[in-house]
Design a protein around this motif. Structure first.
Motif, PDB file in Angstrom:
ATOM      1  N   TRP A 252       0.843  -1.192   0.000  1.00  0.00           N
ATOM      2  CA  TRP A 252       0.000   0.000   0.000  1.00  0.00           C
ATOM      3  C   TRP A 252       0.881   1.245   0.000  1.00  0.00           C
ATOM      4  N   GLY A 253       0.383   2.267  -0.669  1.00  0.00           N
ATOM      5  CA  GLY A 253       1.214   3.459  -0.752  1.00  0.00           C
ATOM      6  C   GLY A 253       0.507   4.603  -1.439  1.00  0.00           C
ATOM      7  N   PHE A 254       1.264   5.670  -1.641  1.00  0.00           N
ATOM      8  CA  PHE A 254       0.714   6.927  -2.135  1.00  0.00           C
ATOM      9  C   PHE A 254       1.224   7.229  -3.534  1.00  0.00           C
ATOM     10  N   SER A 255       0.350   7.742  -4.370  1.00  0.00           N
ATOM     11  CA  SER A 255       0.730   8.157  -5.702  1.00  0.00           C
ATOM     12  C   SER A 255      -0.339   9.113  -6.229  1.00  0.00           C
ATOM     13  N   ALA A 256      -0.153   9.591  -7.445  1.00  0.00           N
ATOM     14  CA  ALA A 256      -1.139  10.445  -8.107  1.00  0.00           C
ATOM     15  C   ALA A 256      -1.147  10.100  -9.593  1.00  0.00           C
ATOM     16  N   PRO A 257      -1.531   8.881  -9.927  1.00  0.00           N
ATOM     17  CA  PRO A 257      -1.343   8.370 -11.290  1.00  0.00           C
ATOM     18  C   PRO A 257      -2.349   8.965 -12.280  1.00  0.00           C
ATOM     19  N   PRO A 258      -2.025   8.860 -13.571  1.00  0.00           N
ATOM     20  CA  PRO A 258      -2.970   9.280 -14.596  1.00  0.00           C
ATOM     21  C   PRO A 258      -4.166   8.313 -14.623  1.00  0.00           C
ATOM     22  N   PRO A 259      -5.311   8.724 -15.168  1.00  0.00           N
ATOM     23  CA  PRO A 259      -5.482   9.988 -15.911  1.00  0.00           C
ATOM     24  C   PRO A 259      -5.814  11.189 -15.028  1.00  0.00           C
ATOM     25  N   ALA A 260      -6.264  10.962 -13.782  1.00  0.00           N
ATOM     26  CA  ALA A 260      -6.694  12.088 -12.949  1.00  0.00           C
ATOM     27  C   ALA A 260      -5.514  12.882 -12.398  1.00  0.00           C
ATOM     28  N   ASN A 261      -4.372  12.208 -12.185  1.00  0.00           N
ATOM     29  CA  ASN A 261      -3.180  12.850 -11.604  1.00  0.00           C
ATOM     30  C   ASN A 261      -3.481  13.488 -10.250  1.00  0.00           C
ATOM     31  N   ALA A 262      -4.414  12.885  -9.527  1.00  0.00           N
ATOM     32  CA  ALA A 262      -4.796  13.379  -8.204  1.00  0.00           C
ATOM     33  C   ALA A 262      -4.322  12.395  -7.140  1.00  0.00           C
ATOM     34  N   TYR A 300      -1.928 -17.317 -11.705  1.00  0.00           N
ATOM     35  CA  TYR A 300      -0.742 -16.776 -11.038  1.00  0.00           C
ATOM     36  C   TYR A 300       0.178 -16.060 -12.007  1.00  0.00           C
ATOM     37  N   GLU A 301       0.347 -16.585 -13.231  1.00  0.00           N
ATOM     38  CA  GLU A 301       1.307 -15.988 -14.152  1.00  0.00           C
ATOM     39  C   GLU A 301       0.911 -14.577 -14.587  1.00  0.00           C
ATOM     40  N   LYS A 302      -0.350 -14.188 -14.348  1.00  0.00           N
ATOM     41  CA  LYS A 302      -0.775 -12.814 -14.654  1.00  0.00           C
ATOM     42  C   LYS A 302      -0.575 -11.869 -13.474  1.00  0.00           C
ATOM     43  N   LEU A 303      -0.328 -12.431 -12.297  1.00  0.00           N
ATOM     44  CA  LEU A 303      -0.188 -11.617 -11.085  1.00  0.00           C
ATOM     45  C   LEU A 303       0.932 -10.591 -11.209  1.00  0.00           C
ATOM     46  N   ASN A 304       2.074 -11.038 -11.718  1.00  0.00           N
ATOM     47  CA  ASN A 304       3.236 -10.148 -11.783  1.00  0.00           C
ATOM     48  C   ASN A 304       3.200  -9.195 -12.973  1.00  0.00           C
ATOM     49  N   THR A 305       2.051  -9.138 -13.656  1.00  0.00           N
ATOM     50  CA  THR A 305       1.875  -8.148 -14.722  1.00  0.00           C
ATOM     51  C   THR A 305       1.100  -6.930 -14.233  1.00  0.00           C
ATOM     52  N   MET A 306       0.573  -6.983 -13.029  1.00  0.00           N
ATOM     53  CA  MET A 306      -0.388  -5.971 -12.593  1.00  0.00           C
ATOM     54  C   MET A 306       0.239  -4.602 -12.356  1.00  0.00           C
ATOM     55  N   PHE A 307       1.544  -4.555 -12.060  1.00  0.00           N
ATOM     56  CA  PHE A 307       2.239  -3.295 -11.880  1.00  0.00           C
ATOM     57  C   PHE A 307       2.991  -2.856 -13.142  1.00  0.00           C
ATOM     58  N   ASN A 308       2.893  -3.648 -14.212  1.00  0.00           N
ATOM     59  CA  ASN A 308       3.709  -3.365 -15.397  1.00  0.00           C
ATOM     60  C   ASN A 308       3.452  -1.980 -15.987  1.00  0.00           C
ATOM     61  N   GLN A 309       2.184  -1.585 -16.050  1.00  0.00           N
ATOM     62  CA  GLN A 309       1.867  -0.308 -16.678  1.00  0.00           C
ATOM     63  C   GLN A 309       2.440   0.857 -15.889  1.00  0.00           C
ATOM     64  N   THR A 310       2.375   0.767 -14.559  1.00  0.00           N
ATOM     65  CA  THR A 310       2.914   1.849 -13.732  1.00  0.00           C
ATOM     66  C   THR A 310       4.431   1.783 -13.635  1.00  0.00           C
ATOM     67  N   ALA A 311       5.021   0.701 -14.135  1.00  0.00           N
ATOM     68  CA  ALA A 311       6.481   0.550 -14.104  1.00  0.00           C
ATOM     69  C   ALA A 311       7.033   0.506 -15.519  1.00  0.00           C
TER      70      ALA A 311
END
Length: 475
Positions: A252-262, A300-311
């Motif tokens: 868990w953590g803090f960010s302000a990702p697109p599209p809202a950037n809030a 399971y093999e899709k689990l480690n793709t969930m952060f790909n877009q933000t990374a």
């Protein structure tokens, strides 16, 4: 290592390595060379004099022979994810492992053999064909080598420990060019060193991991909340610490990702079981009313793709790390968020940055004492990490300073070294110039003695600094 020969003709590498299958790329080779120096973080792109794309241990040995003879500075590239430039070098040679991505699964023995340039995507997909999985990274385009040699936390860590706890053996090319296997029964002292400090001892060309049955899908995904829910999220994290059975994880953590950037609070949840049981375990979070719920039952093999877009690969990036203990005071976390958010909001193009509390169960990790391998980050605490992303190079130093100060504050709850024996610093989040004692603690002395044994000339010096020291025998 001595400075490079000023008169070395790098173009000669193409002829010198002609008997191997290595591909040598130089700045004159156009787009192919330019692609070879791309890294996950743009500020880690450096113009190597030559990139040697090896395909076998023999290629590595032949390249190291030239490096030794001509005293050429060099580094090794696996996945290219280091945010401190460990996989890049200016003017010297990059030993690039990206053509070595074969993965072999022994379903009967439940083991996975992965070449040195593999990504976690390669491992996850091949293992899944056999209903198996092993502890891997949370972003699947991360290199297997870098994550493993530095420790390796993943979603399955609560159940099976770290990636290095499941490493059965490595094939490694030493500074001398000699190719050896290291395991509990073959060169065990080298195996001790590799598990935590491997980049200081050679080029690992093959990893063999223990795998585990993972036929069932898992319940996972991000829940997104507005910042006013921080106190309740902290209270759940405190509860998570006491109720998990190792089959769950919470980042868990803090960010302000697109599209809202809030500003938002991201909670990545994981339960190795049914959707019904997962929703029951994380019921407190669901009852808070997330503004977005992307959790679901997935293979399971899709689990480690969930952060790909933000990374993704665009922008300049920097990781930093510290440690925190639970329970946390909600007011303390609200203050950290305010400080983080104010900094990000006042700098253009930083909205995808993140401060993350990696609440990955550590009971299984702590079953292995810190002295059992060189990795020294085992204790009664969790990792906290910053991942800053920006585009303006003039901000580099300011961001580095802010990240260091914020992590120092976030880590105030964990006096880990005095109470738990662990260093409280995850090597894969540490800067290259960090003091070895801060990463390896009491294991430094043994590491430096082994460094003298296996790399007395300090050929592998492009990483956490270790000084080769001969063993002193006291009569």
């Amino acid at each position: 290592m001595a400075s490079a020969s000023t008169n070395f003709d790098y173009s000669s590498l193409k002829q010198l390595l002609n008997d191997t299958h290595a591909q040598v790329l130089m700045p004159t080779d156009g787009d192919e060379y330019e692609k070879s120096i791309v890294r996950w973080s743009e500020h880690c792109i450096k113009r190597a004099a030559a990139v040697v794309k090896v395909t076998s241990p023999d290629d590595v040995s032949a390249t190291l022979a030239q490096i030794r003879e001509h005293k050429i500075p060099f580094t090794v590239r696996g996945g290219g994810h280091s945010t401190f430039g460990a996989a890049s070098i200016e003017d010297g040679i990059v030993i690039d492992l990206s053509k070595m991505r074969n993965v072999t699964v022994d379903a009967k023995a439940q083991t996975i053999k992965a070449e040195g340039g593999t990504l976690w995507e390669d491992v996850d997909l091949e293992a899944a064909k056999h209903g198996l999985a092993t502890v891997g990274g949370t972003v699947n385009h991360t290199g297997v080598g870098g994550l493993t040699l530095g420790g390796g936390y993943g979603y399955l860590t609560g159940r099976y420990g770290l990636a290095i706890d499941n490493l059965l053996s490595v094939d490694i090319v030493l500074a001398s060019g000699k190719q050896v296997t290291a395991s509990e029964t073959s060169n065990p002292d080298l195996f001790w060193a590799v598990r935590g400090a491997g980049q200081n001892f050679g080029v690992v060309t093959t990893f063999t991991f223990q795998a585990y049955p993972q036929a069932n899908p898992v319940f996972a995904g991000p829940l997104i909340f507005l910042p006013d829910k921080i106190p309740q999220i902290v209270e759940f994290a405190n509860k998570f610490h006491t109720i998990n059975d190792g089959n769950q994880a919470l980042v868990w953590g803090f960010s302000a990702p697109p599209p809202a950037n809030a500003p938002v609070v991201l909670c990545q949840i994981f339960h190795n079981g049914t959707e019904e049981d997962g929703k029951a375990f994380f019921a407190d979070l669901f009852e808070l009313g997330p503004i977005a719920d992307m959790s679901s039952l997935i293979p399971y093999e899709k689990l480690n793709t969930m952060f790909n877009q933000t990374a993704g690969f665009d922008g300049r990036k920097q990781f930093g790390g510290g440690a925190f203990k639970l329970p946390l005071d909600p007011g303390f976390v609200v203050q950290l968020h305010a400080e983080f958010n104010a900094f990000v909001a006042s700098h253009e193009g930083m909205n995808e940055s993140m401060l993350a509390f990696e609440t990955i169960p550590y009971n299984k990790i702590n079953e292995v004492p810190n002295e059992c391998m060189s990795f020294s980050n085992r204790g009664d605490y969790y990792n906290v990490a910053t991942m800053f992303k920006w585009f303006d190079s003039s901000l580099d130093n300011e961001i580095r300073t802010f990240s260091r100060n914020l992590l120092k504050k976030a880590s105030e709850t964990a006096s880990s070294r005095s109470k738990d024996g662990g260093v409280g610093q995850y090597a894969n989040y540490a800067a290259m110039d960090v003091d070895a004692n801060d990463v390896f603690g009491p294991n430094v002395k043994k590491l430096e003695e082994l460094k003298h044994k296996y790399d007395s000339d300090n050929l592998f010096s492009h990483g956490t600094r270790l000084t080769p020291r001969p063993l002193v025998v006291v009569n």
